[in-house]
Each structure stands twice: as C-alpha cells, then as structure tokens.
Scaffold this active site. Sequence first.
Site, PDB file in Angstrom:
ATOM      1  N   PRO A   2      55.393  18.277  51.769  1.00 20.46           N
ATOM      2  CA  PRO A   2      55.122  18.567  53.185  1.00 20.46           C
ATOM      3  C   PRO A   2      54.361  17.441  53.893  1.00 20.46           C
ATOM      4  O   PRO A   2      53.328  16.991  53.420  1.00 20.46           O
ATOM      5  CB  PRO A   2      54.272  19.835  53.121  1.00 20.46           C
ATOM      6  CG  PRO A   2      54.579  20.436  51.797  1.00 20.46           C
ATOM      7  CD  PRO A   2      54.856  19.286  50.881  1.00 20.46           C
ATOM      8  N   GLU A   3      54.905  16.996  55.005  1.00 24.01           N
ATOM      9  CA  GLU A   3      54.250  15.989  55.836  1.00 24.01           C
ATOM     10  C   GLU A   3      53.978  16.632  57.202  1.00 24.01           C
ATOM     11  O   GLU A   3      54.077  17.848  57.335  1.00 24.01           O
ATOM     12  CB  GLU A   3      55.152  14.746  55.967  1.00 24.01           C
ATOM     13  CG  GLU A   3      55.492  14.121  54.604  1.00 24.01           C
ATOM     14  CD  GLU A   3      56.369  12.872  54.721  1.00 24.01           C
ATOM     15  OE1 GLU A   3      56.359  12.236  55.781  1.00 24.01           O
ATOM     16  OE2 GLU A   3      57.050  12.543  53.732  1.00 24.01           O
ATOM     17  N   LYS A  59      48.465  16.332  58.087  1.00 28.52           N
ATOM     18  CA  LYS A  59      49.102  17.297  57.191  1.00 28.52           C
ATOM     19  C   LYS A  59      48.231  18.526  56.960  1.00 28.52           C
ATOM     20  O   LYS A  59      48.558  19.360  56.118  1.00 28.52           O
ATOM     21  CB  LYS A  59      49.390  16.623  55.843  1.00 28.52           C
ATOM     22  CG  LYS A  59      50.232  15.357  55.939  1.00 28.52           C
ATOM     23  CD  LYS A  59      50.370  14.715  54.559  1.00 28.52           C
ATOM     24  CE  LYS A  59      50.948  13.310  54.670  1.00 28.52           C
ATOM     25  NZ  LYS A  59      50.983  12.633  53.347  1.00 28.52           N
ATOM     26  N   ARG A 112      53.911  23.588  42.492  1.00 29.78           N
ATOM     27  CA  ARG A 112      53.376  22.462  41.728  1.00 29.78           C
ATOM     28  C   ARG A 112      51.851  22.355  41.739  1.00 29.78           C
ATOM     29  O   ARG A 112      51.284  21.449  41.145  1.00 29.78           O
ATOM     30  CB  ARG A 112      53.985  21.144  42.229  1.00 29.78           C
ATOM     31  CG  ARG A 112      55.495  21.076  42.158  1.00 29.78           C
ATOM     32  CD  ARG A 112      56.011  20.503  40.849  1.00 29.78           C
ATOM     33  NE  ARG A 112      55.391  19.253  40.444  1.00 29.78           N
ATOM     34  CZ  ARG A 112      55.866  18.035  40.682  1.00 29.78           C
ATOM     35  NH1 ARG A 112      56.976  17.886  41.370  1.00 29.78           N
ATOM     36  NH2 ARG A 112      55.255  16.972  40.221  1.00 29.78           N
ATOM     37  N   ARG A 250      54.304   3.581  46.543  1.00 25.13           N
ATOM     38  CA  ARG A 250      55.315   4.642  46.571  1.00 25.13           C
ATOM     39  C   ARG A 250      56.713   4.039  46.567  1.00 25.13           C
ATOM     40  O   ARG A 250      56.907   2.892  46.969  1.00 25.13           O
ATOM     41  CB  ARG A 250      55.143   5.506  47.840  1.00 25.13           C
ATOM     42  CG  ARG A 250      53.761   6.066  48.028  1.00 25.13           C
ATOM     43  CD  ARG A 250      53.411   7.119  47.003  1.00 25.13           C
ATOM     44  NE  ARG A 250      54.352   8.235  47.035  1.00 25.13           N
ATOM     45  CZ  ARG A 250      54.265   9.256  47.880  1.00 25.13           C
ATOM     46  NH1 ARG A 250      53.296   9.314  48.763  1.00 25.13           N
ATOM     47  NH2 ARG A 250      55.150  10.242  47.847  1.00 25.13           N
TER      48      ARG A 250
END
Length: 263
Positions: A2-3, A59, A112, A250
């Site tokens: 989620p961003e 976020k 997670r 990343r």
Amino acid sequence: MPELPEAETFKRYLDNTSLQQRITNVEVQDSYILKRVSARELVRRLKGRRFESSHRHGKHLFVRAGDELWLRLHFGMTGSLEYLNHEEVAPKTARVIFRFANNCRLVFDDQRKFGEIELIADINEFLQRRDLGPDALDVNLSQFKEIIGKHRGALKAILLSQQFIAGIGNLYADEILFRARMHPATKAAGLRKKDLSRLFRATRYVLQKAIVLKTDFNRLPKSWLLTHRGKAGRCPRCGRVLKSATIGGRTSWFCSNCQKRSA
Ligand SMILES: [Zn+2]
C-alpha cells in the site's frame, strides 16, 4: 504494497462505512501490530467512543476518536480494511477488529504482518517525530521543484524518501518516472526546470488516477508500466523488453529506450 493511493482508498472506505458509530469493543488478535500501546490500553481508550473523522498523510491514516486521541494506521506490505456485517466471518489474518453498536465490524487485515496501529495525541507531533515530508498530493509545483532540486542522488531514491515527500513507494515511483520518461537513476541535480515540471505533473497524474480507479489493478490503464512490470514484460509504449536494476535499494523497472538518463 500500500502506497498513497491505497491509503487514500482505505480512508474513503473507512469514511463511508465506519464513522459516527459507537465502538463497543476492540479485539486484538495479534499484538505485533500495536506500537507504543498495549491491547488493554487500546480497548480502554476506544471503547464507547466513535470514529469522528479521518486524515491521511503519505501512507499513514489517522482516525480521530476524541480530543487528542487519534488512531494511526499504517498498512505495511499487505494491510487492508474490511467492513463486515454481523453475518460475515472475519478473515483468518484479521489482526484487530473494531466492533460497533450496530454489530458491524471494521477489520484490519494484514497477512504479512508489517502493519502498524498506534494511538497518538497530535498528528503534527507524529509527523515531526518521524521526520516526514509533505504529502505528495499536497506539495505544489514550487515546493516540489525545491525539494527535488536541493537533494543529490538518483530520482528514484528521492521519490521514495518519505522524509522528502511522503506517500510514494516503489511501484508508483516507477510509474511516475515512466510517465515522465526519465530513467530512475537520473541525477536530480542535473534536471532543468521543465524536467521538474514534467516530473511534478506525472506524480500528480499517476497518484490521482490510481485513486480514481480505487487502485484496482485490473482497471489500471494498459498504457501504464505497472500492468507490464516484471520479467519478460514489454514496454507498453515502444514494445521493447523492460529492464530492471536496483536503485535506491529497491528493484526498479523501466524501459531503457523510453527513459533516458539525460533528461
Ligand atoms: Zn519503451
């Protein structure tokens, strides 16, 4: 993961389902998610109150439950919200369940286990403690130019830094750079004013469009990188095979033909 667009979508979902109802109980199924608050204290402070309004920054989602009482939610990698009626069964990975007087429940689901829930007294104090930059949809063009222009390093790393601009993560950073036709390793220092304007427009467009589409992956335009990103994926613009590289820690996906280093 989620961003900003996902957090905004959860905000709207919460606003549409869970405001102004009396909270009759809070069930903490797994306490890893609680930051700086115990399960007992969370229940004690929220029971009998109502979620009054919400605010998003980057976020993070903040839900007001009274004077100097805000619930902070961060969705980590897999967090999401689900509003259930009395018949619906909560998912196995429901970590915290807010129960309302009408017998419906708001569930924080998180497979997670990277999600976070905290109680805070003041949003600004929290933003300062975390040293978070302005929200990506709140910055105007001149602020954006100043932030990007004064930092050295690769554009991708700058976009990802929550301390510079809050809300952009790995997937949307790649999409923004693809739309702006800039290689993720492009050095911010060398950008001209019109490049920065293009990057700013791409940032707003990508984030706002994702929100309008409720971040539904299947509805994202086929012209976007996101729907092609990954091994053997091809550039939706020129058809060449996409490349990947580790930039800013990343994995970045990009088209080396459409996104040149020298902007
Ligand atoms: Zn291309």
